[in-house]
Design an enzyme around this catalytic site. Structure first.
Site, PDB file in Angstrom:
ATOM      1  CG  LEU A 129     -60.642  37.525-119.457  1.00 13.21           C
ATOM      2  CD1 LEU A 129     -59.520  38.272-118.756  1.00 13.21           C
ATOM      3  CD2 LEU A 129     -61.318  38.433-120.479  1.00 13.21           C
ATOM      4  CG  ASN A 148     -64.882  31.216-112.598  1.00 16.14           C
ATOM      5  OD1 ASN A 148     -64.790  32.276-113.216  1.00 16.14           O
ATOM      6  ND2 ASN A 148     -64.571  30.062-113.156  1.00 16.14           N
ATOM      7  CD  GLU A 149     -62.696  36.473-112.426  1.00 13.05           C
ATOM      8  OE1 GLU A 149     -63.574  36.112-111.620  1.00 13.05           O
ATOM      9  OE2 GLU A 149     -62.935  37.162-113.425  1.00 13.05           O
ATOM     10  N   GLY A 152     -65.065  36.517-117.286  1.00 13.40           N
ATOM     11  CA  GLY A 152     -65.207  37.556-118.312  1.00 13.40           C
ATOM     12  C   GLY A 152     -66.593  37.551-118.958  1.00 13.40           C
TER      13      GLY A 152
HETATM   14  C1  LIG Z   1     -55.198  43.262-106.580  1.00 14.86           C
HETATM   15  C2  LIG Z   1     -55.934  43.181-107.890  1.00 14.86           C
HETATM   16  C3  LIG Z   1     -55.149  42.438-108.897  1.00 14.86           C
HETATM   17  C4  LIG Z   1     -55.925  42.249-110.193  1.00 14.86           C
HETATM   18  C5  LIG Z   1     -55.047  41.570-111.175  1.00 14.86           C
HETATM   19  C6  LIG Z   1     -55.760  40.994-112.364  1.00 14.86           C
HETATM   20  C7  LIG Z   1     -55.457  39.546-112.547  1.00 14.86           C
HETATM   21  C8  LIG Z   1     -56.014  38.865-113.729  1.00 14.86           C
HETATM   22  C9  LIG Z   1     -57.481  38.960-113.874  1.00 14.86           C
HETATM   23  C10 LIG Z   1     -57.973  38.037-114.930  1.00 14.86           C
HETATM   24  C11 LIG Z   1     -59.456  37.951-114.928  1.00 14.86           C
HETATM   25  C12 LIG Z   1     -59.876  36.721-115.622  1.00 14.86           C
HETATM   26  C13 LIG Z   1     -61.050  36.573-116.150  1.00 14.86           C
HETATM   27  C14 LIG Z   1     -61.450  35.348-116.895  1.00 14.86           C
HETATM   28  O1  LIG Z   1     -62.404  35.369-117.598  1.00 14.86           O
HETATM   29  S1  LIG Z   1     -60.475  33.949-116.780  1.00 14.86           S
HETATM   30  C15 LIG Z   1     -61.388  32.667-117.588  1.00 14.86           C
HETATM   31  C16 LIG Z   1     -62.355  32.057-116.651  1.00 14.86           C
HETATM   32  N1  LIG Z   1     -63.163  31.067-117.308  1.00 14.86           N
HETATM   33  C17 LIG Z   1     -63.426  29.881-116.802  1.00 14.86           C
HETATM   34  O2  LIG Z   1     -63.009  29.534-115.724  1.00 14.86           O
HETATM   35  C18 LIG Z   1     -64.277  28.966-117.642  1.00 14.86           C
HETATM   36  C19 LIG Z   1     -63.526  27.755-118.057  1.00 14.86           C
HETATM   37  N2  LIG Z   1     -64.339  26.940-118.935  1.00 14.86           N
HETATM   38  C20 LIG Z   1     -65.343  26.154-118.504  1.00 14.86           C
HETATM   39  O3  LIG Z   1     -65.674  26.082-117.349  1.00 14.86           O
HETATM   40  C21 LIG Z   1     -66.061  25.345-119.548  1.00 14.86           C
HETATM   41  O4  LIG Z   1     -65.272  25.349-120.705  1.00 14.86           O
HETATM   42  C22 LIG Z   1     -67.462  25.880-119.911  1.00 14.86           C
HETATM   43  C23 LIG Z   1     -68.420  25.583-118.740  1.00 14.86           C
HETATM   44  C24 LIG Z   1     -67.448  27.361-120.209  1.00 14.86           C
HETATM   45  C25 LIG Z   1     -67.973  25.121-121.165  1.00 14.86           C
HETATM   46  O5  LIG Z   1     -67.911  23.740-120.954  1.00 14.86           O
HETATM   47  P1  LIG Z   1     -67.909  22.741-122.200  1.00 14.86           P
HETATM   48  O6  LIG Z   1     -68.016  21.366-121.626  1.00 14.86           O
HETATM   49  O7  LIG Z   1     -68.923  23.160-123.176  1.00 14.86           O
HETATM   50  O8  LIG Z   1     -66.521  22.985-122.912  1.00 14.86           O
HETATM   51  P2  LIG Z   1     -65.099  22.390-122.488  1.00 14.86           P
HETATM   52  O9  LIG Z   1     -64.849  22.654-121.045  1.00 14.86           O
HETATM   53  O10 LIG Z   1     -65.010  20.976-122.937  1.00 14.86           O
HETATM   54  O11 LIG Z   1     -64.093  23.309-123.302  1.00 14.86           O
HETATM   55  C26 LIG Z   1     -63.896  23.149-124.702  1.00 14.86           C
HETATM   56  C27 LIG Z   1     -62.506  23.624-125.051  1.00 14.86           C
HETATM   57  O12 LIG Z   1     -62.383  25.023-124.709  1.00 14.86           O
HETATM   58  C28 LIG Z   1     -61.280  25.229-123.823  1.00 14.86           C
HETATM   59  N3  LIG Z   1     -61.601  26.333-122.900  1.00 14.86           N
HETATM   60  C29 LIG Z   1     -62.640  26.447-122.088  1.00 14.86           C
HETATM   61  N4  LIG Z   1     -62.645  27.619-121.447  1.00 14.86           N
HETATM   62  C30 LIG Z   1     -61.553  28.286-121.881  1.00 14.86           C
HETATM   63  C31 LIG Z   1     -61.000  29.560-121.592  1.00 14.86           C
HETATM   64  N5  LIG Z   1     -61.572  30.438-120.734  1.00 14.86           N
HETATM   65  N6  LIG Z   1     -59.864  29.914-122.214  1.00 14.86           N
HETATM   66  C32 LIG Z   1     -59.263  29.083-123.078  1.00 14.86           C
HETATM   67  N7  LIG Z   1     -59.746  27.850-123.410  1.00 14.86           N
HETATM   68  C33 LIG Z   1     -60.878  27.461-122.807  1.00 14.86           C
HETATM   69  C34 LIG Z   1     -61.144  23.879-123.101  1.00 14.86           C
HETATM   70  O13 LIG Z   1     -59.841  23.755-122.574  1.00 14.86           O
HETATM   71  C35 LIG Z   1     -61.420  22.928-124.229  1.00 14.86           C
HETATM   72  O14 LIG Z   1     -60.252  22.894-125.038  1.00 14.86           O
HETATM   73  P3  LIG Z   1     -59.830  21.571-125.866  1.00 14.86           P
HETATM   74  O15 LIG Z   1     -60.961  21.307-126.801  1.00 14.86           O
HETATM   75  O16 LIG Z   1     -58.556  21.954-126.543  1.00 14.86           O
HETATM   76  O17 LIG Z   1     -59.635  20.474-124.861  1.00 14.86           O
END
Ligand SMILES: CCCCCCCCCCC/C=C/C(=O)SCCNC(=O)CCNC(=O)[C@H](O)C(C)(C)COP(=O)(O)OP(=O)(O)OC[C@H]1O[C@@H](n2cnc3c(N)ncnc32)[C@H](O)[C@@H]1OP(=O)(O)O
Length: 289
Positions: free
Chosen positions: A94, A161-162, A139
């Site tokens: 997400l 990994n949430e 996501g």
């Molecule tokens: C009792 C029950 C209650 C339930 C209640 C519900 C609660 C909420 C549930 C919400 C569920 C959430 C689900 C999700 O999916 S949350 C997102 C999780 N994702 C991550 O943790 C991944 C994060 N990203 C990474 O680890 C790396 O980016 C990745 C390995 C994917 C790629 O690495 P790479 O080196 O290629 O790229 P960069 O890290 O340099 O990233 C480039 C730019 O993109 C931005 N970025 C990365 N990921 C995200 C993201 N998920 N959202 C927004 N932006 C993201 C990163 O910041 C870099 O940005 P800049 O270029 O501006 O610096």
């Protein structure tokens, strides 16, 4: 929906054992973050996520994914393959910016679109497969596990990994994970926020196959979808539904409650703070590279 049909020839000559074929690109005029193509020979649709840099799932991308899935079903495609245009990220999950300091109406539409996309993909009548050609955290793993088959390229990561971000994977994220991973492994991994390497994911059953290239991954997905060629599609769809109806009904009946729980959790100051720190860490890492 206004679907533009263009015919585009794609030479498969570089791929061994494949005859020349054509793909139709079906795309809505507003499609910005996805490419959707149907192979005229196999009847299989491919949905390519294309929202650089990391295909993070925002409201618009989720809406386009829903449109593609609908197009695949309406056009009676033999199956749907989901993959990414990136060489290193399937999807980063997400878009955290949708949940960090969000606007009220937008964040509601965002979560509602995610619920709908998941229910439509998880309950899709046609065979679905994920060619995971990059990292698939949170996501990303949700999309992969909503499909019926998963093949992944080496040296990437996948998982829920949430907890490491200070948020919680909702029950419906976990239910699809539990279809493919033993309960004990799932509980330990999801509470730890563990991201499995490709090899580990294969070992626990989170992915079905591992191949070296995207082309091989697509071919594996085609093979999986092709395995239903002698099966009546109606009988297949009803059988699939029997396996998946419980989770679908559970979310359908609890949609509003699920939304309120989501909003309640992400609006907590401590959760906003944790998300802010996590985002900052991602940005710092990105600048260093
Ligand atoms: C009792 C029950 C209650 C339930 C209640 C519900 C609660 C909420 C549930 C919400 C569920 C959430 C689900 C999700 O999916 S949350 C997102 C999780 N994702 C991550 O943790 C991944 C994060 N990203 C990474 O680890 C790396 O980016 C990745 C390995 C994917 C790629 O690495 P790479 O080196 O290629 O790229 P960069 O890290 O340099 O990233 C480039 C730019 O993109 C931005 N970025 C990365 N990921 C995200 C993201 N998920 N959202 C927004 N932006 C993201 C990163 O910041 C870099 O940005 P800049 O270029 O501006 O610096």
């Amino acid at each position: 929906m206004n679907i533009i049909r263009t015919v585009r020839s794609v030479a498969f000559s570089s791929i061994p054992n494949r005859t020349l074929s054509t793909t139709r690109s079906l795309s809505t005029p507003s499609a910005q973050y996805t490419a959707f193509e149907v192979n005229d020979k196999t009847g299989i649709a491919t949905l390519t996520l294309n929202r650089p840099p990391v295909n993070s799932l925002n409201l618009e991308l989720l809406t386009e994914m829903r449109n593609c899935l609908k197009d695949a079903e309406t056009n009676k495609c033999k199956g749907l393959i989901i993959t990414s245009s990136s060489n290193s990220v399937f999807t980063a999950g997400l878009d955290l910016l949708e949940m960090y300091q969000p606007q009220d109406e937008r964040v509601k539409s965002f979560w509602t679109a995610l619920q709908s996309m998941w229910m439509e993909l998880y309950g899709s009548k046609i065979p679905t497969a994920a060619a995971i050609n990059g990292h698939a955290p949170a996501g990303g793993c949700l999309i992969a596990t909503a499909c019926e088959y998963r093949v992944m390229l080496p040296n990437f990561t996948i998982g829920l990994n949430e907890t490491l971000i200070g948020i919680v994977a909702p029950k419906w994220f976990v239910s699809a994970f539990l279809n493919v991973v033993p309960r004990r492994v799932a509980e330990q991994a999801i509470t730890q926020g563990k991201l499995f390497t490709t090899a580990e994911a294969h070992n626990v059953g989170l992915v079905d196959d591992v191949v070296n290239t995207k082309e091989e991954a697509i071919a594996k997905c085609e093979q999986f979808i092709g395995s239903f060629k002698n099966v009546n599609p109606y009988a297949r769809a009803l059988t699939k539904q029997q396996f998946r109806i419980k989770e679908l009904q559970e979310l359908e009946q609890q949609r509003e409650k699920d939304l309120q729980i989501f909003l309640g959790l992400i609006m907590q100051p401590s959760v906003q703070k944790a998300m802010g720190i996590y985002l900052e860490g991602l940005k710092k890492k990105s600048k260093k590279q």
